[in-house]
Design a protein around this motif. Sequence first.
Motif, short mmCIF file in Angstrom:
data_model
loop_
_atom_site.label_atom_id
_atom_site.label_comp_id
_atom_site.label_asym_id
_atom_site.label_seq_id
_atom_site.Cartn_x
_atom_site.Cartn_y
_atom_site.Cartn_z
N GLN A 411 1.11 -1.53 -0.23
CA GLN A 411 0.17 -0.23 -0.11
C GLN A 411 1.16 1.26 -0.13
N THR A 412 1.89 1.13 0.66
CA THR A 412 2.98 2.35 0.92
C THR A 412 3.12 2.85 -0.47
N VAL A 413 3.77 1.97 -1.12
CA VAL A 413 4.41 1.94 -2.92
C VAL A 413 3.89 2.78 -3.36
N LEU A 414 2.46 1.99 -3.77
CA LEU A 414 1.17 2.48 -4.82
C LEU A 414 0.86 4.05 -3.84
N SER A 415 1.35 4.27 -2.81
CA SER A 415 0.56 5.45 -2.54
C SER A 415 1.51 6.36 -3.66
N GLN A 416 2.95 6.46 -2.91
CA GLN A 416 4.22 6.75 -3.51
C GLN A 416 4.27 7.11 -4.80
N LEU A 417 3.76 6.68 -5.46
CA LEU A 417 4.31 6.17 -6.98
C LEU A 417 3.60 7.65 -7.42
N HIS A 418 3.60 8.05 -9.26
CA HIS A 418 3.90 9.16 -9.42
C HIS A 418 1.96 8.49 -10.52
N GLY A 419 2.31 10.24 -11.06
CA GLY A 419 0.76 9.89 -12.02
C GLY A 419 1.02 9.39 -13.85
N GLN A 420 0.21 8.86 -13.62
CA GLN A 420 0.52 7.40 -14.76
C GLN A 420 -0.86 7.31 -15.87
N LEU A 421 -0.88 6.55 -17.24
CA LEU A 421 -1.20 7.03 -18.01
C LEU A 421 -2.39 5.96 -17.71
N THR A 422 -1.68 4.66 -18.10
CA THR A 422 -2.33 3.65 -17.11
C THR A 422 -2.39 2.95 -15.89
N ALA A 423 -3.23 1.96 -15.02
CA ALA A 423 -2.77 0.90 -14.01
C ALA A 423 -2.98 -0.30 -14.34
N THR A 424 -2.57 -1.07 -14.05
CA THR A 424 -3.22 -2.21 -14.45
C THR A 424 -3.51 -3.57 -13.24
N VAL A 425 -4.55 -4.32 -13.05
CA VAL A 425 -4.55 -5.17 -11.44
C VAL A 425 -4.54 -6.55 -12.59
N MET A 426 -3.99 -7.46 -12.22
CA MET A 426 -4.09 -8.74 -12.67
C MET A 426 -4.45 -9.65 -11.19
N ALA A 427 -5.59 -9.85 -11.69
CA ALA A 427 -6.78 -10.63 -9.79
C ALA A 427 -7.78 -11.76 -10.21
N GLU A 428 -7.53 -12.40 -9.39
CA GLU A 428 -8.52 -13.52 -9.49
C GLU A 428 -10.52 -12.93 -8.35
N PRO A 429 -11.25 -13.28 -8.61
CA PRO A 429 -12.11 -12.75 -7.42
C PRO A 429 -11.75 -12.20 -6.23
N GLU A 430 -11.29 -13.67 -5.55
CA GLU A 430 -10.90 -13.87 -4.27
C GLU A 430 -9.56 -12.21 -3.57
N ASP A 431 -8.98 -12.15 -4.74
CA ASP A 431 -8.18 -11.10 -4.37
C ASP A 431 -8.53 -10.31 -4.33
N LEU A 432 -9.88 -9.69 -4.42
CA LEU A 432 -10.17 -8.05 -5.79
C LEU A 432 -10.59 -7.64 -3.33
N GLN A 433 -11.19 -8.36 -2.76
CA GLN A 433 -12.02 -7.81 -1.18
C GLN A 433 -10.71 -7.53 -0.59
N GLN A 434 -9.66 -8.86 -0.50
CA GLN A 434 -8.48 -8.43 0.39
C GLN A 434 -7.82 -7.87 0.13
N PHE A 435 -8.02 -7.04 -1.31
CA PHE A 435 -6.91 -5.39 -1.93
C PHE A 435 -7.54 -4.48 -2.06
N ALA A 436 -8.86 -4.76 -1.43
CA ALA A 436 -10.06 -3.11 -2.03
C ALA A 436 -9.05 -2.06 -2.44
N VAL A 437 -8.62 -1.53 -0.72
CA VAL A 437 -7.45 -1.02 -0.24
C VAL A 437 -6.48 -0.17 -1.62
N ALA A 438 -5.92 -1.59 -1.77
CA ALA A 438 -4.76 -1.27 -2.67
C ALA A 438 -5.06 -0.59 -4.53
N LEU A 439 -6.70 -1.28 -4.30
CA LEU A 439 -6.13 -1.36 -5.73
C LEU A 439 -7.08 0.46 -5.86
N GLN A 440 -8.56 0.63 -4.58
CA GLN A 440 -8.04 1.91 -4.48
C GLN A 440 -6.86 3.40 -4.64
#
Length: 530
Positions: A411-440
């Motif tokens: 989460q810290t790494v994601l919060s420190q990223l610069h602005g981007q044209l795109t960002a991609t998530v490679m995930a299974e359905p069970e990932d989405l709830q666990q990592f909801a904060v990271a996705l946002q």
Amino acid sequence: MSITGENIIGFTTSATGTDQLRAYDPVSNATLPEIFTIATGAEVELAVNKATTAFRAYRHTSPEVRAVFLETIATEILAIGDPLLERAVAESGLPLARITGERMRTVTQIRLFAAVLREGSWVDAIIDPAQPERTPLPRPDIRKMLVPLGPILVFPASNFPLAFSTAGGDTAAALAAGNPVIVKAHESHPGTNELVSVAIQKAAQQCGMPDGVFSSLTGAGPALGQQLVKHNGIKAIGFTGSFKAGMAIFDAVTQRREPIPVYAEMGSVNPVLLLPAKLATAAEQVAQQYAASITMGAGQFCTNPGLLITLAGEATEKFAAALQQQLHSIAAGTMLNPAICYHYYENREQLARRKGVQTLVSGASQVAQTKGAPALYRVSGQHFLASEELQQEVFGPSSLLVVCADEKELQTVLSQLHGQLTATVMAEPEDLQQFAVALQLLADKAGRIIFNNVPTGVEVGYAMHHGGPFPATTDIRSTSVGASAILRFARPLCFQDWPQQLLPDALKDGNPLNIWRKVNGEITRDAVSK
């Protein structure tokens, strides 16, 4: 169609200067024979003056007239035929199939703006009719819509000699909005630029457009661009290229007496978030997918996945090993020009020397052949956070794998990223709830979020947004691809108590254009009732 090397200034050509340049073929590593004359200060003045005069008439052309003009440009580009494809291949090193597809993309986006004009709602017509009986004070008649800005300066990209170049999205959007365009030709593909410029010139003459609605000037280095940027006749700028060049333009504009909008797309590392369940079930498949994406077009896409972010674990090790194997099997690709190739190897060597960075793949330098070999590096989340330089773009077939110790570090790494044209998530359905904060956190950094796919490839359509937070672009609200790109080259103008006969058609009571408008807060095509 022969190449003359002259500048296109409205309906004329000009080559009064003494300085010249020639194009370079990165495949044969040879200079091409045609000589191009660099525009002089007098030619800059002529082009801007013609554009300023043309604007007075062109801004008042109907949407249908401009739509036909755009469609005629598309037809003229296709009419060039094989010579355009062959020249673009020679000046870029890109394969014929890629250039052929790019030509059709160019034509498609031009035609898209013709459709946008005919549909018409892009002008955002809003009408609040007068309420003379309102108390305690009457309401005046207030109407608002978007109107064109004036002459637009366009800087083409090196990596798309057609689609992001002379008749690319910036030019098509600006012309559609009712603005004349001056293109500062990219010095890597001046011949391609001339062929397309002549096609636009022909279309303008056939359609009865004013002289000066389009010009193209040749220059080497920053001198011509800076002269154009600082000219008071230029009212907005579209740019696609490096962060350094984009910021030089942006900084120059802030020093003008009249600052103007700069819509600069300046690259991106396009982070990919690889979540545990996805890697546990498909590590090898994802590795194959991303090896192809990293090396597509020798990595010379603004949407190249230059940053792969994941958590430590067995699945990550399996993915890393599979990605290494895939990249080792991919041959070096021809790069756009010697300077880009040189900087690719220089930048990846600097990356490899950063503290904590481990080299996983490092194909031998082929700079003498203008070819970029694939590269892959690895770093811990801790070291990534300690060095902002690790977020710098390496333009070419290279990527950096960031392995985080735990979810908090992720989460810290994601919060420190610069602005981007795109960002991609490679995930299974069970990932989405666990990592909801990271996705946002990831969504906050990008203009486009992709799920279970690769970022390379930008669809041309109504919903596409190709932009993002700084430093990906200089304006987080704007896009350089898709129908909404037209909005960059227009401004709101409000008409209060204006006579019907003097109002633009989009704001007249009878709605002669039959477009969707907002009247008294409701979206409608109906006429304004008295």
